[in-house]
Design an enzyme around this catalytic site. Structure first.
Site, PDB file in Angstrom:
ATOM      1  N   ASN A 138       0.860  -1.190   0.000  1.00 48.18           N
ATOM      2  CA  ASN A 138       0.000   0.000   0.000  1.00 48.18           C
ATOM      3  C   ASN A 138       0.904   1.250   0.000  1.00 48.18           C
ATOM      4  O   ASN A 138       0.816   2.109   0.878  1.00 48.18           O
ATOM      5  CB  ASN A 138      -0.960  -0.005   1.197  1.00 48.18           C
ATOM      6  CG  ASN A 138      -2.084   1.002   1.002  1.00 48.18           C
ATOM      7  OD1 ASN A 138      -2.297   1.894   1.806  1.00 48.18           O
ATOM      8  ND2 ASN A 138      -2.781   0.901  -0.114  1.00 48.18           N
ATOM      9  N   HIS A 161       3.066   4.582  -0.606  1.00 48.77           N
ATOM     10  CA  HIS A 161       2.809   6.013  -0.796  1.00 48.77           C
ATOM     11  C   HIS A 161       4.154   6.727  -0.948  1.00 48.77           C
ATOM     12  O   HIS A 161       5.217   6.059  -0.951  1.00 48.77           O
ATOM     13  CB  HIS A 161       1.989   6.575   0.376  1.00 48.77           C
ATOM     14  CG  HIS A 161       2.549   6.209   1.723  1.00 48.77           C
ATOM     15  ND1 HIS A 161       3.754   6.668   2.184  1.00 48.77           N
ATOM     16  CD2 HIS A 161       2.081   5.382   2.694  1.00 48.77           C
ATOM     17  CE1 HIS A 161       3.987   6.184   3.377  1.00 48.77           C
ATOM     18  NE2 HIS A 161       3.001   5.379   3.714  1.00 48.77           N
ATOM     19  N   ALA A 162       4.093   8.058  -1.033  1.00 50.46           N
ATOM     20  CA  ALA A 162       5.322   8.819  -1.298  1.00 50.46           C
ATOM     21  C   ALA A 162       6.395   8.580  -0.232  1.00 50.46           C
ATOM     22  O   ALA A 162       7.590   8.695  -0.519  1.00 50.46           O
ATOM     23  CB  ALA A 162       4.991  10.300  -1.402  1.00 50.46           C
ATOM     24  N   HIS A 219       7.154   5.693   1.199  1.00 46.57           N
ATOM     25  CA  HIS A 219       7.913   4.501   0.788  1.00 46.57           C
ATOM     26  C   HIS A 219       8.823   4.836  -0.394  1.00 46.57           C
ATOM     27  O   HIS A 219       9.965   4.378  -0.469  1.00 46.57           O
ATOM     28  CB  HIS A 219       6.961   3.380   0.348  1.00 46.57           C
ATOM     29  CG  HIS A 219       6.075   2.853   1.442  1.00 46.57           C
ATOM     30  ND1 HIS A 219       4.725   3.113   1.509  1.00 46.57           N
ATOM     31  CD2 HIS A 219       6.363   2.073   2.500  1.00 46.57           C
ATOM     32  CE1 HIS A 219       4.216   2.500   2.556  1.00 46.57           C
ATOM     33  NE2 HIS A 219       5.175   1.877   3.182  1.00 46.57           N
ATOM     34  N   LYS A 256      11.781   7.068   9.493  1.00 48.26           N
ATOM     35  CA  LYS A 256      11.825   7.591  10.866  1.00 48.26           C
ATOM     36  C   LYS A 256      10.425   7.738  11.468  1.00 48.26           C
ATOM     37  O   LYS A 256      10.293   7.993  12.657  1.00 48.26           O
ATOM     38  CB  LYS A 256      12.510   8.966  10.887  1.00 48.26           C
ATOM     39  CG  LYS A 256      14.002   8.904  10.702  1.00 48.26           C
ATOM     40  CD  LYS A 256      14.612  10.265  10.992  1.00 48.26           C
ATOM     41  CE  LYS A 256      16.070  10.305  10.610  1.00 48.26           C
ATOM     42  NZ  LYS A 256      16.642  11.656  10.769  1.00 48.26           N
ATOM     43  N   SER A 305       1.025   7.653   5.841  1.00 42.77           N
ATOM     44  CA  SER A 305       0.897   6.310   6.401  1.00 42.77           C
ATOM     45  C   SER A 305      -0.168   5.556   5.622  1.00 42.77           C
ATOM     46  O   SER A 305      -1.154   6.165   5.165  1.00 42.77           O
ATOM     47  CB  SER A 305       0.457   6.415   7.870  1.00 42.77           C
ATOM     48  OG  SER A 305      -0.064   5.186   8.312  1.00 42.77           O
ATOM     49  N   SER A 306       0.032   4.256   5.486  1.00 36.16           N
ATOM     50  CA  SER A 306      -0.989   3.453   4.806  1.00 36.16           C
ATOM     51  C   SER A 306      -2.309   3.527   5.566  1.00 36.16           C
ATOM     52  O   SER A 306      -3.377   3.387   4.987  1.00 36.16           O
ATOM     53  CB  SER A 306      -0.533   1.997   4.717  1.00 36.16           C
ATOM     54  OG  SER A 306       0.680   1.939   4.017  1.00 36.16           O
ATOM     55  N   ARG A 307      -2.241   3.742   6.877  1.00 39.72           N
ATOM     56  CA  ARG A 307      -3.473   3.764   7.690  1.00 39.72           C
ATOM     57  C   ARG A 307      -4.264   5.065   7.521  1.00 39.72           C
ATOM     58  O   ARG A 307      -5.424   5.125   7.940  1.00 39.72           O
ATOM     59  CB  ARG A 307      -3.148   3.512   9.158  1.00 39.72           C
ATOM     60  CG  ARG A 307      -2.647   2.093   9.396  1.00 39.72           C
ATOM     61  CD  ARG A 307      -2.627   1.693  10.854  1.00 39.72           C
ATOM     62  NE  ARG A 307      -2.495   0.256  11.003  1.00 39.72           N
ATOM     63  CZ  ARG A 307      -1.349  -0.404  11.256  1.00 39.72           C
ATOM     64  NH1 ARG A 307      -0.226   0.266  11.390  1.00 39.72           N
ATOM     65  NH2 ARG A 307      -1.327  -1.719  11.364  1.00 39.72           N
TER      66      ARG A 307
END
Ligand code: PAF
Length: 277
Positions: A28, A30-31, A33, A144, A181-183
C-alpha cells in the site's frame, strides 16, 4: 523489474549482485515509501523492495485482515521508481512451519507503542531478520516515522552483529503536516481534517521545550488532555532521549517527542526529533 515470490527466485535474481539495498514494506505504497526507495538507490546498484503483510506483528484485535493490499498498484509505482526486484512472499514462504524461534527485542519494545501492542516488535524484529537472511542486503532503509521500530532494528543489527548498514529516511508529510501512512486511508473525511492536529500538537511540545520549558511530564499530560478534549483517544505522548528512547531529562542533547493516538478506529503515530541545546 522482476517480481518474485520464492526465496529460490530471489536468490537467483540477486546472485551476481555486488551491492544490494533493501526496503522492507507491507505494501500500500505512498510517497513515504518511494522516498525510502530513492535513498536505497543512492546506496547500491540493486534495489530490492519486499511487500509482506506480516501476521506475526499484528495483535488479535488489530487490522491484519483489513490491512490494505494493493499489489498491482504497488508494483506499478515501484517499476516507475526504478526498483530492480520486488519480493512478495506468501505467508507459507515466510512461515513454512510454526515460528517458535523469535527475536526477543530489548525492554523498550514493551514501552510506547509496545505497551498497547504486546508482541508487536517481537514480530517486527523476527520478520525483518528473516527478510535480511533471504535478501542478504548490504544496506536496509527504514522510515523515521516508525521511530521505535527503527530504534529496535538498529539495536538488533548491532547486538546480533548483522553485516548490514541501516539508513533512516525522513518522515514524508501531507501538505497539512500529517505524516504519510498506509493507515491514513482508513480516516473518514472529518477525521482526516482533524488528523493533522497530532503533528501540530507535537510541534507545540518541541516549541515549548526549545523555549525553555523543561517540565516534561507536565507537557506530556497537557498535550494528552488537549487532544483528548478534541475527541482523540491518546495512547501516549512521550518526550524521550532520541539516543536511548528512555524518558528525557534536561541533560539530553537530542530529544524526540512521540505520540500515538486514535481518530475513531484509526491509530496514528508521529514523532519529531530535535536538539535541546
Ligand atoms: O514498517 C513496516 O512496514 C513493517 O513493520 C516492516 C518493517 C516491513 C516489517 O513487517
Amino acid at each position: 523489474m522482476h517480481v518474485v515470490s520464492t526465496v529460490a527466485e530471489l536468490r537467483q535474481r540477486l546472485d551476481k549482485q555486488k551491492s544490494v539495498a533493501f526496503v522492507p514494506t507491507m505494501g500500500n505504497l505512498h510517497a513515504g515509501h518511494l522516498h525510502l526507495v530513492e535513498l536505497a538507490k543512492q546506496q547500491a546498484k540493486c534495489v530490492v523492495v519486499s511487500i509482506f503483510v506480516n501476521p506475526l506483528q499484528f495483535g488479535a484485535n488489530e487490522d491484519l485482515a483489513n490491512y490494505p493490499r494493493t499489489l498491482e498498484e504497488d508494483c506499478e509505482k515501484l517499476k516507475l521508481a526504478g526498483v530492480d526486484v520486488v519480493f512478495t512472499p506468501t505467508v507459507e514462504t515466510m512461515y513454512p512451519t510454526e515460528q517458535t524461534i523469535l527475536v526477543e527485542p530489548p525492554a523498550i519494545a514493551n514501552d510506547l507503542c509496545g505497551a498497547s501492542r504486546p508482541g508487536h516488535f517481537r514480530g517486527v524484529a523476527t520478520v525483518v531478520l528473516k527478510l535480511f537472511n533471504m535478501v542478504r542486503p548490504n544496506v536496509a532503509v527504514f522510515g523515521k516515522k516508525d521511530f521505535q521500530q527503527l530504534f529496535i532494528i538498529r539495536e538488533m543489527v548491532k547486538q546480533l552483529n548483522l553485516p548490514i548498514e541501516i539508513v533512516a529516511g525522513e518522515t514524508m508529510r501531507e501538505p497539512d503536516g500529517l505524516a504519510m501512512s498506509s493507515r491514513n486511508g482508513y480516516l473518514l473525511p472529518g477525521q482526516r481534517v482533524e488528523a493533522q492536529r497530532l503533528h501540530r500538537a507535537l510541534q507545540q511540545v518541541v516549541d515549548a521545550i526549545q523555549g525553555g520549558n523543561s517540565d516534561f511530564p507536565a507537557l506530556e499530560s497537557q498535550t494528552t488532555q488537549y487532544l483528548t478534549q478534541l475527541g482523540w483517544v491518546v495512547d501516549y505522548i512521550a518526550i524521550r532521549s532520541s539516543h536511548t528512547l528512555l524518558p528525557a531529562n534536561a541533560e539530553d542533547a537530542r530529544l524526540v517527542v512521540l505520540g500515538a493516538a486514535r481518530q475513531g478506529r484509526t491509530r496514528l503515530i508521529d514523532n519529531i526529533e530535535f536538539d535541546l541545546h
